[in-house]
Design a protein around this motif. Structure first.
Motif, PDB file in Angstrom:
ATOM      1  N   ASP B  32       0.644  -1.018   0.118  1.00  0.00           N
ATOM      2  CA  ASP B  32       0.113  -0.019  -0.057  1.00  0.00           C
ATOM      3  C   ASP B  32       0.906   1.102   0.012  1.00  0.00           C
ATOM      4  O   ASP B  32       0.406   2.290  -0.801  1.00  0.00           O
ATOM      5  N   ALA B  33       1.977   1.264   0.820  1.00  0.00           N
ATOM      6  CA  ALA B  33       2.707   2.568   0.954  1.00  0.00           C
ATOM      7  C   ALA B  33       3.260   2.433  -0.304  1.00  0.00           C
ATOM      8  O   ALA B  33       3.905   3.782  -0.806  1.00  0.00           O
ATOM      9  N   TYR B  36       1.206   4.182  -2.842  1.00  0.00           N
ATOM     10  CA  TYR B  36       1.231   5.619  -2.353  1.00  0.00           C
ATOM     11  C   TYR B  36       2.004   6.327  -3.093  1.00  0.00           C
ATOM     12  O   TYR B  36       2.027   7.577  -3.536  1.00  0.00           O
ATOM     13  N   GLU B  37       3.219   5.611  -3.186  1.00  0.00           N
ATOM     14  CA  GLU B  37       4.402   6.353  -3.819  1.00  0.00           C
ATOM     15  C   GLU B  37       4.526   6.546  -5.318  1.00  0.00           C
ATOM     16  O   GLU B  37       5.342   7.089  -5.779  1.00  0.00           O
ATOM     17  N   ALA B 160       5.112   2.160   7.041  1.00  0.00           N
ATOM     18  CA  ALA B 160       4.478   3.039   6.275  1.00  0.00           C
ATOM     19  C   ALA B 160       5.222   4.458   6.264  1.00  0.00           C
ATOM     20  O   ALA B 160       5.614   5.130   5.107  1.00  0.00           O
ATOM     21  N   ARG B 164       7.954   6.008   3.218  1.00  0.00           N
ATOM     22  CA  ARG B 164       7.570   7.466   2.694  1.00  0.00           C
ATOM     23  C   ARG B 164       8.960   8.244   3.025  1.00  0.00           C
ATOM     24  O   ARG B 164       9.157   8.894   1.954  1.00  0.00           O
ATOM     25  N   TYR B 193      -3.687   0.377  10.984  1.00  0.00           N
ATOM     26  CA  TYR B 193      -3.040   1.118  10.279  1.00  0.00           C
ATOM     27  C   TYR B 193      -4.296   1.933   9.292  1.00  0.00           C
ATOM     28  O   TYR B 193      -5.322   1.144   9.109  1.00  0.00           O
ATOM     29  N   ARG B 195      -4.639   4.506   6.194  1.00  0.00           N
ATOM     30  CA  ARG B 195      -3.705   5.311   5.070  1.00  0.00           C
ATOM     31  C   ARG B 195      -3.341   6.597   5.415  1.00  0.00           C
ATOM     32  O   ARG B 195      -2.259   7.141   5.101  1.00  0.00           O
ATOM     33  N   HIS B 198       0.303   7.607   6.852  1.00  0.00           N
ATOM     34  CA  HIS B 198       1.508   7.868   6.292  1.00  0.00           C
ATOM     35  C   HIS B 198       1.524   9.064   5.478  1.00  0.00           C
ATOM     36  O   HIS B 198       2.527   9.458   4.541  1.00  0.00           O
TER      37      HIS B 198
END
Lengths: 177, 592
Positions: B32-33, B36-37, B160, B164, B193, B195, B198
């Motif tokens: 997921d992280a 996100y990036e 996370a 980041r 956790y 979202r 982060h």
């Protein structure tokens, strides 16, 4: 020239070895190193005594500043400062003239006897490097069997108002961040 | 003197989140992280310690494409090629122990060449760390000297935040590699956790303002210089400064000498370009630097391959050093003026101030350099890059020239390290940044082929050529399978001379021709090898075959290996012997 660097680094596993590794990888020299908590326990202060010309010291400071967990680096030596180191010295000295000589040196150097047996003494001395060196040199002919030294810690003197404001700023940073 | 206080706070301030029975696993959070990036591409190789992560990747395969390499070194070089071609952060996923150690060469390469990559390594479960467990190695310890930063993640709830920060560190300032080492149990642990956890980290993204006084002083120096040279490097491409550089050079009619890493940052065919400087640089570039009265160094680090003997490098010049990494400034050469800043920002501020200059003053300044340009033209004409042709043997320089003609100078070129690399640098006129992807600082054999695969992925519509030696090709040729598997139509051009050519050249010139352990003429049949991998294999042995073979390679839609038999004992000229004055170039062989 000898410089004392004060490095504020996050108190996390592996951060000290990052700093030490940087010194060895880039061929910088470490004379002494000591580490301890700062006012804010999340940050440690690493005090490193090193030698080098101005350019080398500048490089050391900049390379340390590149480390992600290093918050600040400063060369304590560039301003008036106080340096201290402590030594624990085991001296061979049975009762008699030798022991009297040790005790009088302890007195002169404002050191302390912290342990004693029939034949030996452990003395604790602190001061700047020169003082501790001299004390050790004077004890040596009597018979030193062991020495342990802490390495330097240093702090800048409270000098001008502006400089003091600077220090308070740093302390505040340490507390808040 | 403060470093980066904001970043340092990120992990120290993380509240400890107690593990919970429900909630996502560490592996889920990791994917997921990454999403996100903006990660949609990962180069990797599975193993025991990363099984949970691969399980999540399988579920996320519609969002993230994983490219299965054949050796972990290949994965990192592919990520580097991808990052260098696209400007994005390259991502690698490998397992613990040998997975991590195999990746180290690539990580060190990315560190030296300031390439933004994030390498995720598996680690043995936390309770086994330090017990010499199966496939355990101290990855954080091994990679510490060659990363911008690395992490051993101890809690799933840290993942996370770490991801980041890792991406931020990799791409900010002077870019570079970041390693995230995650124990297997951390990827399996469940934690609470959301979202939102982060997204809120207070990273400073804006560059600090540049001191106007320094910029004005730099400009004054440029205006009054009689013999200026712009010495530009990898920082131009990394900061996207190519247009600012071009305008700046054109406004003041400044000669431009790029480093190897700077090639393409300024068009090689531009009339203001002197060609590459340094050990195998052009006569004009090295002479101009040696006689300059002002050296404007932008995005460079005064590497020994550029300076030769430091004490006599640019002996008459005032040096202005502009670099994003303050530690580069004063490291090898003490400048008289420095600006620690992003190259694009610094150059555009110089340009803005420059355009405010009095027109007449500007003209005077340019006119005053007429003599300097005459001198430079004379150097260029008297000692251009040259080589002796041959009717019977294919000269390696002609291969590069032919490649340039067939690709219209537009191809992305990757290389290994050595003679072929220098001939590419000398004879392929690069037009744009990110067009040459080469192993500059570390000098890694085997970089070219996997880097080409990564670059092809980032630039699907560009022709990508890996120009490699027969030595380097044999270090990573297993990645042909990766190229074929994913239908990435890279062309591999082997400059085959049966030697470790650059080492042989040094032995010829500096070790009385004692060719100690450089004969690698016992090698596979590269055409058959290509075919064995399912690629097209072509060979050129005679000069009259070269054009058709290269043209066939260019025209072919799939992966091609071209085995070009070049003259065996060709040398790269000019050459500045290691540690010599950079103006003391050997221009050609004694006997020729």
């Amino acid at each position: 020239m000898r410089h004392t660097l004060s490095i504020i680094v996050a108190d996390q596993p592996g951060e000290l070895s990052r700093i030490v590794g940087l010194f060895s990888a880039r061929g910088f020299n470490i004379e002494t190193i000591s580490v301890g908590e700062t006012l804010d326990p999340r940050w440690s202060r690493v005090t490193i005594v090193t030698r080098g010309d101005d350019r080398t010291i500048e490089q050391i400071v900049k390379q340390c500043e590149r480390l992600a967990r290093v918050r600040e680096v400063h060369d304590v030596t560039t301003r008036p400062h106080i340096e201290r180191e402590m030594a624990l010295i085991t001296v061979e000295a049975s009762a008699g003239a030798a022991r009297q000589e040790v005790l009088s040196l302890v007195n002169v150097f404002r050191a302390k006897v912290v342990d004693i047996s029939h034949s030996q003494l452990i003395v604790e001395a602190s001061g700047n490097k020169e003082k501790v060196d001299t004390f050790i040199e004077l004890l040596r002919p009597i018979g030193i069997t062991d020495i342990t030294r802490t390495g330097h810690i240093a702090i800048n003197r409270l000098a001008t108002v502006e400089e003091r404001n600077g220090d308070e700023y740093l302390l505040r940073q340490g507390r808040e961040s | 003197m403060s470093a980066q206080p904001i970043i340092a706070d990120v992990v120290t301030n993380q509240p400890a989140i107690a593990p919970v029975a429900q909630g996502p696993t560490g592996a889920e959070i990791l994917i997921d992280a990454l999403t996100y990036e903006g990660v949609d591409t990962i180069f990797g190789y599975p193993g025991g310690a990363v099984l949970h992560i691969y399980d999540e990747l399988w579920r996320a395969r519609d969002r993230i494409t994983h490219y299965l390499v054949r050796h972990e070194q290949g994965a990192v070089h592919m990520a580097e090629g991808y990052a260098r071609a696209s400007g994005r952060v390259g991502v690698v996923l490998v397992t613990s122990g040998p997975g991590a150690t195999n990746a180290v060469t690539g990580i060190a390469n990315a560190y030296m060449d300031s390439t933004p990559i994030v390498v995720i390594t598996g680690q043995v479960p936390k309770h086994l760390i330090g017990t010499d467990a199966f496939q355990e190695v101290d990855t954080v310890g091994i990679t510490r000297p060659c990363v911008k930063h690395n992490y051993l993640v101890r809690e799933a709830s840290d993942i996370a935040g770490v991801v980041r920060e890792a991406f931020h560190l990799a791409r900010s300032g002077r870019p570079g590699p970041v390693v995230i080492d995650i124990p297997k149990d951390v990827t399996a642990a469940r934690t609470s956790y959301s979202r939102l956890d982060h997204v809120g980290f207070p990273f400073s993204t804006g560059a600090p303002p540049i001191d106007r006084t320094s910029v004005q002083q730099a400009l004054d120096a440029v205006v009054s210089a009689k013999r200026p040279v712009l010495y530009v490097g990898g920082g131009i491409a990394n900061s996207g400064a190519d247009e600012s550089l071009r305008s700046f050079a054109e406004t003041f009619r400044l000669p431009v000498a790029p480093t190897l890493m700077g090639l393409g940052g300024f068009p090689s065919a531009h009339p203001l370009s002197l060609g590459m400087l340094g050990m195998h640089g052009t006569y004009a570039a090295n002479m101009a630097v040696a006689q300059s009265d002002l050296l404007i160094a932008v995005g460079v680090r005064f590497d020994d391959r550029v300076t030769g003997k430091l004490a006599t490098f640019a002996p008459h010049a005032r040096v202005i050093h502009i670099d994003i990494d303050p530690a580069n400034i004063g490291k090898n050469v003490a400048p008289s003026l420095s600006i620690a800043a992003d190259a694009r920002q610094a150059l555009s501020e110089l340009l803005v101030l420059g355009r405010e200059q009095d027109e007449q003053k500007l003209h005077q300044s340019i006119n005053a350099r007429e003599l300097w340009w005459e001198q430079i033209r004379a150097w260029q004409q008297s000692q251009p890059l040259r080589f002796t042709g041959s009717p019977n043997q294919i000269k390696p320089q002609t291969v590069i020239a032919e490649l340039q003609r067939l690709t219209n100078g537009e191809a992305i070129i990757t290389t290994d390290v050595g003679q072929h690399q220098m001939w590419v640098a000398q004879f392929y006129p690069f037009k744009r940044p990110r067009q040459l992807i080469t192993s500059g600082g570390l000098g890694t054999m085997g970089f070219g082929l996997p880097a080409a695969v990564g670059a092809q992925l980032a630039s699907p519509n560009q022709p990508v050529f890996a120009v490699v030696g027969d030595g380097g090709f044999q270090m990573t040729n297993q990645e042909l399978a990766t190229a074929v598997q994913y239908d990435l139509p890279v062309k591999i051009l082997i400059m085959n001379n049966g030697y470790l050519g650059m080492v042989r050249q040094w032995q010829e010139m500096f070790y009385d021709r004692a060719y100690s352990e450089v004969d690698i003429s016992v090698a596979p049949d590269f055409v058959k090898l290509a075919e064995a991998f399912g690629a097209l294999g072509l060979r050129a042995e005679r000069p009259n075959e070269l054009h058709d073979v290269l043209a066939a390679a260019v025209a072919h839609r799939g992966v091609v290996v071209v085995d070009v038999h070049v003259s065996k004992e060709e040398n790269v000229f000019p050459i500045v012997p290691a540690g010599a004055n950079s103006s003391d170039m050997i221009l050609q062989s004694d006997g020729v």
